[in-house]
Design a protein around this motif. Structure first.
Motif, PDB file in Angstrom:
ATOM      1  N   LYS B 155      55.386  40.379   2.807  1.00  0.00           N
ATOM      2  CA  LYS B 155      56.227  40.734   3.946  1.00  0.00           C
ATOM      3  C   LYS B 155      57.689  40.540   3.550  1.00  0.00           C
ATOM      4  N   ILE B 156      58.563  41.192   4.309  1.00  0.00           N
ATOM      5  CA  ILE B 156      60.005  41.057   4.033  1.00  0.00           C
ATOM      6  C   ILE B 156      60.778  41.071   5.350  1.00  0.00           C
ATOM      7  N   TRP B 157      62.023  40.609   5.308  1.00  0.00           N
ATOM      8  CA  TRP B 157      62.901  40.478   6.491  1.00  0.00           C
ATOM      9  C   TRP B 157      62.341  39.460   7.466  1.00  0.00           C
ATOM     10  N   THR B 158      61.589  38.501   6.966  1.00  0.00           N
ATOM     11  CA  THR B 158      60.934  37.557   7.854  1.00  0.00           C
ATOM     12  C   THR B 158      61.935  36.471   8.248  1.00  0.00           C
ATOM     13  N   SER B 159      62.535  36.641   9.441  1.00  0.00           N
ATOM     14  CA  SER B 159      63.566  35.706   9.897  1.00  0.00           C
ATOM     15  C   SER B 159      62.943  34.336  10.107  1.00  0.00           C
ATOM     16  N   GLY B 160      63.611  33.321   9.611  1.00  0.00           N
ATOM     17  CA  GLY B 160      63.209  31.942   9.886  1.00  0.00           C
ATOM     18  C   GLY B 160      61.910  31.498   9.238  1.00  0.00           C
ATOM     19  N   ALA B 161      61.369  32.260   8.300  1.00  0.00           N
ATOM     20  CA  ALA B 161      60.083  31.863   7.697  1.00  0.00           C
ATOM     21  C   ALA B 161      60.170  30.503   7.013  1.00  0.00           C
ATOM     22  N   GLY B 194      48.510  29.417  -0.522  1.00  0.00           N
ATOM     23  CA  GLY B 194      48.643  30.806  -0.966  1.00  0.00           C
ATOM     24  C   GLY B 194      49.853  31.525  -0.385  1.00  0.00           C
ATOM     25  N   ILE B 195      50.635  30.822   0.479  1.00  0.00           N
ATOM     26  CA  ILE B 195      51.836  31.450   1.042  1.00  0.00           C
ATOM     27  C   ILE B 195      53.058  30.964   0.260  1.00  0.00           C
ATOM     28  N   GLU B 196      53.869  31.900  -0.188  1.00  0.00           N
ATOM     29  CA  GLU B 196      55.121  31.532  -0.840  1.00  0.00           C
ATOM     30  C   GLU B 196      56.282  32.190  -0.105  1.00  0.00           C
ATOM     31  N   VAL B 197      57.277  31.376   0.248  1.00  0.00           N
ATOM     32  CA  VAL B 197      58.450  31.891   0.969  1.00  0.00           C
ATOM     33  C   VAL B 197      59.641  31.896   0.029  1.00  0.00           C
ATOM     34  N   ARG B 198      60.258  33.063  -0.149  1.00  0.00           N
ATOM     35  CA  ARG B 198      61.483  33.141  -0.958  1.00  0.00           C
ATOM     36  C   ARG B 198      62.635  33.600  -0.083  1.00  0.00           C
ATOM     37  N   PRO B 199      63.620  32.721   0.116  1.00  0.00           N
ATOM     38  CA  PRO B 199      64.756  33.098   0.969  1.00  0.00           C
ATOM     39  C   PRO B 199      65.482  34.330   0.427  1.00  0.00           C
ATOM     40  N   VAL B 201      69.019  36.012   0.624  1.00  0.00           N
ATOM     41  CA  VAL B 201      70.398  35.776   1.060  1.00  0.00           C
ATOM     42  C   VAL B 201      71.003  37.102   1.520  1.00  0.00           C
ATOM     43  N   THR B 202      71.622  37.074   2.699  1.00  0.00           N
ATOM     44  CA  THR B 202      72.215  38.307   3.230  1.00  0.00           C
ATOM     45  C   THR B 202      73.704  38.344   2.951  1.00  0.00           C
ATOM     46  N   MET B 203      74.358  39.392   3.424  1.00  0.00           N
ATOM     47  CA  MET B 203      75.799  39.546   3.170  1.00  0.00           C
ATOM     48  C   MET B 203      76.629  38.443   3.814  1.00  0.00           C
ATOM     49  N   THR B 204      76.059  37.737   4.807  1.00  0.00           N
ATOM     50  CA  THR B 204      76.823  36.647   5.417  1.00  0.00           C
ATOM     51  C   THR B 204      76.873  35.435   4.496  1.00  0.00           C
ATOM     52  N   GLY B 205      76.038  35.427   3.451  1.00  0.00           N
ATOM     53  CA  GLY B 205      75.987  34.291   2.536  1.00  0.00           C
ATOM     54  C   GLY B 205      74.897  33.311   2.917  1.00  0.00           C
ATOM     55  N   GLU B 206      74.255  33.557   4.056  1.00  0.00           N
ATOM     56  CA  GLU B 206      73.181  32.669   4.487  1.00  0.00           C
ATOM     57  C   GLU B 206      71.847  33.362   4.322  1.00  0.00           C
ATOM     58  N   ALA B 207      70.805  32.514   4.205  1.00  0.00           N
ATOM     59  CA  ALA B 207      69.462  33.070   4.083  1.00  0.00           C
ATOM     60  C   ALA B 207      68.797  33.049   5.444  1.00  0.00           C
ATOM     61  N   THR B 208      69.041  34.075   6.230  1.00  0.00           N
ATOM     62  CA  THR B 208      68.384  34.129   7.538  1.00  0.00           C
ATOM     63  C   THR B 208      67.011  34.783   7.412  1.00  0.00           C
ATOM     64  N   PHE B 209      66.858  35.617   6.383  1.00  0.00           N
ATOM     65  CA  PHE B 209      65.582  36.304   6.161  1.00  0.00           C
ATOM     66  C   PHE B 209      64.869  35.721   4.953  1.00  0.00           C
ATOM     67  N   ASN B 210      63.623  36.124   4.811  1.00  0.00           N
ATOM     68  CA  ASN B 210      62.849  35.701   3.647  1.00  0.00           C
ATOM     69  C   ASN B 210      61.918  36.814   3.214  1.00  0.00           C
ATOM     70  N   GLU B 211      61.466  36.683   1.992  1.00  0.00           N
ATOM     71  CA  GLU B 211      60.286  37.413   1.565  1.00  0.00           C
ATOM     72  C   GLU B 211      59.134  36.429   1.650  1.00  0.00           C
ATOM     73  N   VAL B 212      57.990  36.907   2.099  1.00  0.00           N
ATOM     74  CA  VAL B 212      56.826  36.029   2.202  1.00  0.00           C
ATOM     75  C   VAL B 212      55.684  36.673   1.425  1.00  0.00           C
ATOM     76  N   PHE B 213      55.153  35.929   0.463  1.00  0.00           N
ATOM     77  CA  PHE B 213      54.079  36.454  -0.392  1.00  0.00           C
ATOM     78  C   PHE B 213      52.760  35.784  -0.029  1.00  0.00           C
ATOM     79  N   PHE B 214      51.719  36.587   0.050  1.00  0.00           N
ATOM     80  CA  PHE B 214      50.390  36.062   0.357  1.00  0.00           C
ATOM     81  C   PHE B 214      49.476  36.293  -0.842  1.00  0.00           C
ATOM     82  N   THR B 215      48.877  35.208  -1.368  1.00  0.00           N
ATOM     83  CA  THR B 215      47.900  35.348  -2.435  1.00  0.00           C
ATOM     84  C   THR B 215      46.612  34.641  -2.013  1.00  0.00           C
ATOM     85  N   ASP B 216      45.590  35.427  -1.733  1.00  0.00           N
ATOM     86  CA  ASP B 216      44.293  34.888  -1.294  1.00  0.00           C
ATOM     87  C   ASP B 216      44.440  33.840  -0.190  1.00  0.00           C
ATOM     88  N   VAL B 217      45.238  34.182   0.817  1.00  0.00           N
ATOM     89  CA  VAL B 217      45.446  33.279   1.956  1.00  0.00           C
ATOM     90  C   VAL B 217      44.242  33.386   2.888  1.00  0.00           C
TER      91      VAL B 217
END
Lengths: 360, 397
Positions: B155-161, B194-199, B201-217
């Motif tokens: 998943k992507i654009w996951t706010s607050g993950a 199996g869940i990995e969250v990678r922040p 960073v947006t143009m504001t300089g803050e990581a409001t969104f994340n990428e979330v990876f699922f592996t055999d969750v």
């Protein structure tokens, strides 16, 4: 809390709109305006019968005694069919002046005749909003001398309402002045220049040393022009949508192309909130007088901007056809252009909005 | 047209105002983030007890248990906004209504009370790298294995993950069904292996969104809201609630007041900006647009009170409201001129750099929650009746 139209107002909208759609199709507008008519007596008579002409005039003086929101709904309906009839000056601005500043006798003389459609009163006060050339009227005893340009409904009027340089209001007889027709882009309405030379005039006593009545009249007029633009732009948008649903190119109706669809959506998204702004501004004239000037200014200026956007985009949706006389879309385009400048171009009106809220 | 509130509602407004006068010192900062810290939780608890948060959520699920009353909700929103106090929340305004409407009794008991308290923080797992505006093409897979779904994908654009306890997530469970009918709506803990969250960073300089990876969750089968293959329908319910929250006219009016205040304070060559006709005219144009949107909001509110479908006036709110907010932020930045390029911190920063943040965040909001272009498609197709674009589907795999 109820921000919307009452059953009665919806019925009024329906009856006036229904009448105008049948009485005033584009063909009759063309026919009338080709011979220079800006006030078709037959349409006006129908409107008088429905109470539209005397909308603001109290029942005891022959009108229907309704408010500015009802008047705005009528103005919108007139704009949507680009009706060639006098309304803003004669049915709204003049009654506001007479009811506010006229003597008992003046009210009883003029208002019943306006309501019945017997008399049309033109309004010439543009020099108080943006004075051009050598515009201006000066009083001397019971006579007026000077020039008023852009007298609204001026060529069709029997009587004219003007203001001297101190914003005092007067009635003069059209037959007593030199009157020249000014040709404008909008053939559905008349604008005149009038020249007064020691012309006898009848002052509205309430306006002596009191600028309020001119202001009230301008506020009401601006809301009506905004409503007229709302109606005209609404029709242009409807026509653009209809055209986009029918016209085919590349084996598809053009409305299925996002480039065209998005133009329509942008028009709708900009125009729809304007309806609420016009309603509020019309309602505020009586119900929230402290906000009346500010809201009238914003309605006028914002509708002018949105109207221009819609007029341009709706024409574009029609492609080359939109530019031709054949479709007649330009009647609406020009009406919107006319409304934009009359009683103050947007920049002028916004500056007044700044004053109205004490910013400057 | 009757803009007055009945005495009952005027009385209610006074109560809200009095409550705010007495208690606003206990509220967390207006512009702070998150509902999870201690002060925010205490504030939320106080608001629920008084019926100013989670107002219509039933008592047995941790809410106030009030009757739905749009006017009261409106008054609460107005008063909190004009007092510049952080409003309460209804847990998660996308998830909670969805679970209450479409979840089982067990799911409601499990999920709603802690969410409403602020003890269970959510993130939304919808968008994917290959499925943005065309969300229904999503390809994160969930297959049944014993009593569990086993999820693989991204998943992507996951706010607050990165702060969330739980996720509500769309996954493809029926790969052979038409794309809208093969999706399911699952809820599960972000602590699941199996869940990995990678922040991100947006143009504001803050990581409001994340990428979330699922592996055999592995997610137990009962953690599905609605039936298998009905997730699209469940999600649309969520999106409906989200969209209504964006482009709030109250917020626009408050921002407008802040700009007026800024332009009355800031000077160029010792002249106030509001005295400069060029800036002033631009400000007035924005005021006209803001007022039109404010009154449009009152019209929509009236329709909702009467239980009528507002139609076009509602369809346009997200598109127009977000654009207006962005334009207002742009106006504020331009009023500041060189001061408007300052960022993070420093001696000359105005309003804590809020306008610089907003100017960028608001662009994000024009894109997020259904891009402006998707909004225009919806207005064109659903409100104006224009035909859809012909579709050229690539097969799902």
């Amino acid at each position: 809390m109820d921000f919307g139209l009452t059953e009665e107002q919806l019925m009024l909208q329906e009856s006036i709109g229904g009448y105008l759609r049948s009485a005033c199709p584009l063909d009759s507008v063309r026919e009338a305006t080709e011979v220079g008519s800006t006030h078709v007596p037959k349409i006006a008579a129908g409107l008088a019968e429905l109470g539209a002409v005397g909308i603001l005039i109290p029942e005891e003086l022959g009108g229907v005694g309704m408010g500015f929101l009802e008047a705005a709904l009528i103005s919108e309906a007139l704009g949507s069919v680009i009706a060639p009839v006098s309304f803003v000056a004669s049915s709204v601005m003049a009654p506001v002046a007479l009811l506010g500043a006229g003597s008992q006798e003046q009210r009883e003389t003029w208002l019943p005749r306006i309501a019945s459609g017997e008399v049309i009163i033109g309004v010439g006060i543009s020099e108080h909003i943006s004075r051009r050339e050598t515009d201006g009227i000066f009083a001397d005893d019971d006579t007026l001398t000077g020039k008023a340009m852009f007298v609204l409904d001026g060529m069709d009027a029997d009587t004219l309402l003007v203001a001297d340089n101190e914003a005092q209001l007067y009635l003069v007889q059209a037959s007593d002045v030199t009157r020249n027709k000014l040709k404008t882009i909008d053939r559905t309405r008349s604008v005149a220049e009038i020249i007064l030379d020691q012309t006898s005039a009848e002052i509205l006593p309430g306006s002596v040393n009191n600028r309020k009545h001119l202001k009230d009249m301008v506020n009401a007029g601006r809301v009506m022009l905004a409503a007229d633009t709302l109606g005209a732009a609404g029709t242009m948008l409807e026509q653009a949508i209809e055209y986009a649903k029918e016209r085919r190119q590349f084996n598809r109706v053009i409305g299925s192309f996002q480039a065209v669809k998005h133009m329509c959506s942008e028009m709708a998204a900009d125009l729809e909130p304007c309806r609420s702004l016009v309603w509020y501004a019309a309602h505020a004239i009586r119900a929230i007088p402290d906000e009346a000037t500010l809201m009238a200014c914003h309605a006028k200026a914002h509708l002018a901007e949105t109207g221009r956007f819609v007029a341009r985009k709706a024409t574009e949706v029609h492609g080359g056809m939109g530019f031709t006389d054949l479709l007649g879309l330009h009647y609406w385009f020009k009406r919107i252009g006319f409304d934009r400048q009359l009683l103050g171009a947007p920049e002028v009106v916004r500056e007044e909005a700044a004053v109205a809220q004490g910013w400057i | 047209m009757d803009l007055a509130y009945s005495p009952e509602y005027e009385q209610y407004r006074m109560e809200v105002r009095q409550f705010l006068d007495t208690n606003k010192d206990q509220s967390p900062p207006l512009y702070g983030r998150g509902n999870g810290d201690g002060k925010a939780r205490d504030w939320q608890k106080l608001l629920i007890e008084n019926g100013y948060a989670a107002r219509t959520i039933p008592k047995e699920y941790g809410g106030f248990g009030g009757e739905p009353d749009i006017l009261k909700s409106h008054i609460i929103a107005e008063e909190f906004a004009s007092a510049a106090v952080r409003p309460g929340h209804s847990g998660d305004n996308r998830l909670v209504p969805t679970v209450l409407e479409l979840g089982t009794e067990e799911q409601r008991q499990w999920l709603v009370p802690p969410t409403v308290r602020g003890d269970m923080i959510w993130c939304q797992g919808y968008s994917e790298p290959g499925s943005g505006s065309d969300l229904a093409s999503l390809s994160t897979r969930a297959v049944i294995d014993g009593d569990d779904f086993v999820i693989n994908g991204q998943k992507i654009w996951t706010s607050g993950a990165q702060h969330a306890d739980m996720i509500f997530c769309l996954v493809r469970t029926e790969p052979d069904a038409p794309k809208h009918q093969g999706i399911s709506y699952l809820v599960f803990s972000m602590d699941t292996p199996g869940i990995e969250v990678r922040p991100l960073v947006t143009m504001t300089g803050e990581a409001t969104f994340n990428e979330v990876f699922f592996t055999d969750v592995r997610v137990p089968k009962h953690q599905i809201i609605g039936n298998r293959g009905e997730g699209w329908f469940v999600a649309n319910n969520t999106l409906k609630h989200e969209r209504e929250g964006l482009g709030d006219p109250n917020q626009a009016e408050n921002r407008f007041r802040e700009i007026v205040d800024l332009m009355q304070r800031e000077t160029i060559d010792s002249n106030r900006l509001i005295d400069n006709p060029t800036y002033r005219d631009r400000l007035l144009s924005l005021q006209g647009r803001m007022l039109a949107m404010k009154f449009n909001g009152m019209r929509v509110l009236t329709s909702q009170i009467k239980k009528e479908e507002p139609g076009l006036p509602r369809w346009i709110i997200k598109l127009q409201g977000c654009e207006l907010n962005h334009q207002m932020a742009a106006m504020a930045i331009d009023s500041m001129g060189e001061l408007g390029i300052l960022y993070d911190d420093g001696p000359y920063l105005r309003d804590q750099g809020r306008w610089q943040q907003r100017y960028m965040m608001d662009l994000g909001l024009i894109i997020g929650g259904g891009t402006a272009q998707i909004q225009k498609n919806m207005i064109g197709e659903r409100a104006l009746g224009l035909p859809k674009e012909p579709k050229f589907e690539k097969p799902l795999n």
